[in-house]
Each structure stands twice: as C-alpha cells, then as structure tokens.
Design a protein around this motif. Structure first.
Motif, short mmCIF file in Angstrom:
data_model
loop_
_atom_site.label_atom_id
_atom_site.label_comp_id
_atom_site.label_asym_id
_atom_site.label_seq_id
_atom_site.Cartn_x
_atom_site.Cartn_y
_atom_site.Cartn_z
N PRO A 123 0.81 -1.21 0.00
CA PRO A 123 0.00 0.00 0.00
C PRO A 123 0.85 1.26 0.00
O PRO A 123 1.96 1.29 0.51
CB PRO A 123 -0.78 -0.12 1.31
CG PRO A 123 0.10 -0.92 2.21
CD PRO A 123 0.87 -1.85 1.31
N LYS A 124 0.30 2.29 -0.61
CA LYS A 124 0.88 3.63 -0.54
C LYS A 124 -0.31 4.58 -0.63
O LYS A 124 -0.98 4.65 -1.66
CB LYS A 124 1.86 3.88 -1.69
CG LYS A 124 2.54 5.22 -1.58
CD LYS A 124 3.62 5.39 -2.62
CE LYS A 124 4.29 6.74 -2.39
NZ LYS A 124 5.35 6.97 -3.35
N GLY A 125 -0.55 5.27 0.46
CA GLY A 125 -1.73 6.13 0.53
C GLY A 125 -2.99 5.28 0.42
O GLY A 125 -3.12 4.27 1.10
N ASP A 126 -3.89 5.68 -0.46
CA ASP A 126 -5.14 4.93 -0.61
C ASP A 126 -5.06 3.93 -1.76
O ASP A 126 -6.07 3.41 -2.22
CB ASP A 126 -6.33 5.88 -0.81
CG ASP A 126 -6.24 6.65 -2.12
OD1 ASP A 126 -5.15 6.69 -2.73
OD2 ASP A 126 -7.27 7.20 -2.54
N LYS A 127 -3.87 3.63 -2.23
CA LYS A 127 -3.68 2.70 -3.33
C LYS A 127 -2.89 1.48 -2.88
O LYS A 127 -2.14 1.54 -1.91
CB LYS A 127 -2.97 3.38 -4.49
CG LYS A 127 -3.69 4.64 -4.97
CD LYS A 127 -3.35 4.96 -6.38
CE LYS A 127 -4.03 6.20 -6.89
NZ LYS A 127 -5.44 6.30 -6.70
N PHE A 128 -3.09 0.39 -3.60
CA PHE A 128 -2.30 -0.82 -3.35
C PHE A 128 -1.63 -1.19 -4.66
O PHE A 128 -2.29 -1.36 -5.68
CB PHE A 128 -3.18 -1.97 -2.86
CG PHE A 128 -2.36 -3.11 -2.32
CD1 PHE A 128 -2.03 -3.18 -0.99
CD2 PHE A 128 -1.90 -4.12 -3.16
CE1 PHE A 128 -1.26 -4.21 -0.49
CE2 PHE A 128 -1.13 -5.16 -2.68
CZ PHE A 128 -0.81 -5.21 -1.33
N PHE A 129 -0.31 -1.31 -4.63
CA PHE A 129 0.47 -1.62 -5.82
C PHE A 129 0.77 -3.12 -5.87
O PHE A 129 1.12 -3.71 -4.85
CB PHE A 129 1.76 -0.81 -5.84
CG PHE A 129 1.53 0.65 -6.05
CD1 PHE A 129 1.58 1.20 -7.32
CD2 PHE A 129 1.21 1.48 -4.98
CE1 PHE A 129 1.34 2.54 -7.52
CE2 PHE A 129 0.96 2.83 -5.17
CZ PHE A 129 1.03 3.36 -6.44
N MET A 130 0.63 -3.68 -7.07
CA MET A 130 0.87 -5.10 -7.26
C MET A 130 1.54 -5.31 -8.61
O MET A 130 1.08 -4.79 -9.62
CB MET A 130 -0.46 -5.85 -7.20
CG MET A 130 -0.32 -7.35 -7.37
SD MET A 130 -1.89 -8.19 -7.13
CE MET A 130 -2.06 -8.07 -5.37
N PRO A 131 2.63 -6.09 -8.63
CA PRO A 131 3.30 -6.33 -9.90
C PRO A 131 2.51 -7.29 -10.80
O PRO A 131 1.93 -8.26 -10.31
CB PRO A 131 4.64 -6.94 -9.50
CG PRO A 131 4.39 -7.56 -8.17
CD PRO A 131 3.32 -6.73 -7.51
N VAL A 132 2.53 -7.02 -12.08
CA VAL A 132 1.85 -7.92 -13.03
C VAL A 132 2.53 -9.29 -13.05
O VAL A 132 1.92 -10.28 -13.45
CB VAL A 132 1.76 -7.32 -14.45
CG1 VAL A 132 0.88 -6.08 -14.44
CG2 VAL A 132 3.13 -7.04 -15.03
N SER A 133 3.78 -9.35 -12.59
CA SER A 133 4.50 -10.62 -12.57
C SER A 133 3.81 -11.66 -11.68
O SER A 133 4.06 -12.86 -11.82
CB SER A 133 5.94 -10.42 -12.11
OG SER A 133 5.97 -9.86 -10.82
N ILE A 134 2.90 -11.22 -10.83
CA ILE A 134 2.16 -12.18 -9.99
C ILE A 134 1.39 -13.16 -10.86
O ILE A 134 1.21 -14.32 -10.49
CB ILE A 134 1.28 -11.44 -8.96
CG1 ILE A 134 2.18 -10.89 -7.86
CG2 ILE A 134 0.21 -12.35 -8.39
CD1 ILE A 134 1.49 -10.19 -6.74
N VAL A 135 0.97 -12.72 -12.04
CA VAL A 135 0.31 -13.65 -12.98
C VAL A 135 1.24 -14.83 -13.26
O VAL A 135 0.80 -15.99 -13.26
CB VAL A 135 -0.07 -12.95 -14.31
CG1 VAL A 135 -0.51 -13.96 -15.35
CG2 VAL A 135 -1.15 -11.90 -14.10
#
Length: 150
Positions: A123-135
């Motif tokens: 998370p950063k602020g009100d957003k959650f970042f996730m790498p596309v590599s998780i696919v």
C-alpha cells in the motif's frame, strides 16, 4: 481437466498486455487445481492455502527477487476493499479478494489497485500496488500442482 487451456490463454493475454484478463484466467485455473488438492475446503480457503504452502515457488516467478512469506499489509483501503474486520491482510488474502473475487464477480479490478511492471507490492496512501508478474507466479503454481495431480 482443462487448466492448460486457461494457463495458455492467460499467458497469451499477459504477453499482449491484457493483465486483468491474464489474472482472471490464472485465478480460475488456480481455483481448479486447488480444488483437486483440497476438495473439502471452500474456494477462498483452498486458494489461499495452495499459495501459502507453495509460497517460495510462487515468489520465484510472481515476485522475483522478493521472499516475503508471512508478510502482512495494513491500511484502511485494504480493510474497506476486503470487507474485513482488521486492516491487516496477507498477500494471499489480497490476491484472492482484490484480484480474483473482483475479476470473477465484477469483471474489473478495484480502481485503487494499481498494476505495475515493477516488483513493487504494497500500500501507498489509498492505493495498493501489485506487480503484473504475480500472474506468472500463479501460472507456474498452477502448472506445478496440475503436473503433480495428473
């Protein structure tokens, strides 16, 4: 089982840059193979358990360069989006609820979930970042489990 069709299509969509579609297909395939391993568990429990039990393997492709077993994220966005009593969630919870459930039930990811081509998760602020590599991590896990249960 036709998980190979789902993983092949997911990979095709990933290479085209259609990450939501790639995620959706990968999550459906993981649902299917996790049911082979844990037919007695409900969907969410078995989905998260299969990732948890194979987390290092999942991380090799899904989060290259990061080993974060046991990591817990915390912020108000997670609590709201996951409809949880706590504002703490594991990566498995987030993949299941924010990614899988949003795509399967709403055909879209939450607006505050940001997919990135960087190995950045959290998370950063009100957003959650996730790498596309998780696919790629999900697909490698599906293939591993499918091969073990042929």
């Amino acid at each position: 089982m036709k998980t190979k069709q789902f993983t092949d299509l997911s990979q095709e969509e990933f290479l085209k840059g259609n990450f939501e579609t790639a995620f959706s297909l990968a999550c459906q395939a993981l649902d299917a193979v996790s049911k082979l391993v844990y037919p007695q568990l409900k969907s969410g429990a078995r989905f998260k358990k299969i990732i948890d039990e194979n987390f290092e393997y999942f991380c090799r492709k899904g989060l290259p360069g990061i080993s974060c077993k046991g990591i817990v994220f915390s912020n108000s966005m997670i609590k709201t989006e996951l409809e949880m009593k706590s504002d703490k969630a594991s990566l498995q919870d987030i993949i299941y609820k924010l990614v899988r459930c949003s795509l399967i039930h709403e055909c879209a990811l939450p607006e505050n979930l940001i997919l990135t081509d960087k190995t950045l998760v959290g998370p950063k602020g009100d957003k959650f970042f996730m790498p596309v590599s998780i696919v790629q991590g999900l697909l490698s896990l599906v293939n591993k489990i499918a091969d073990q249960n042929v």
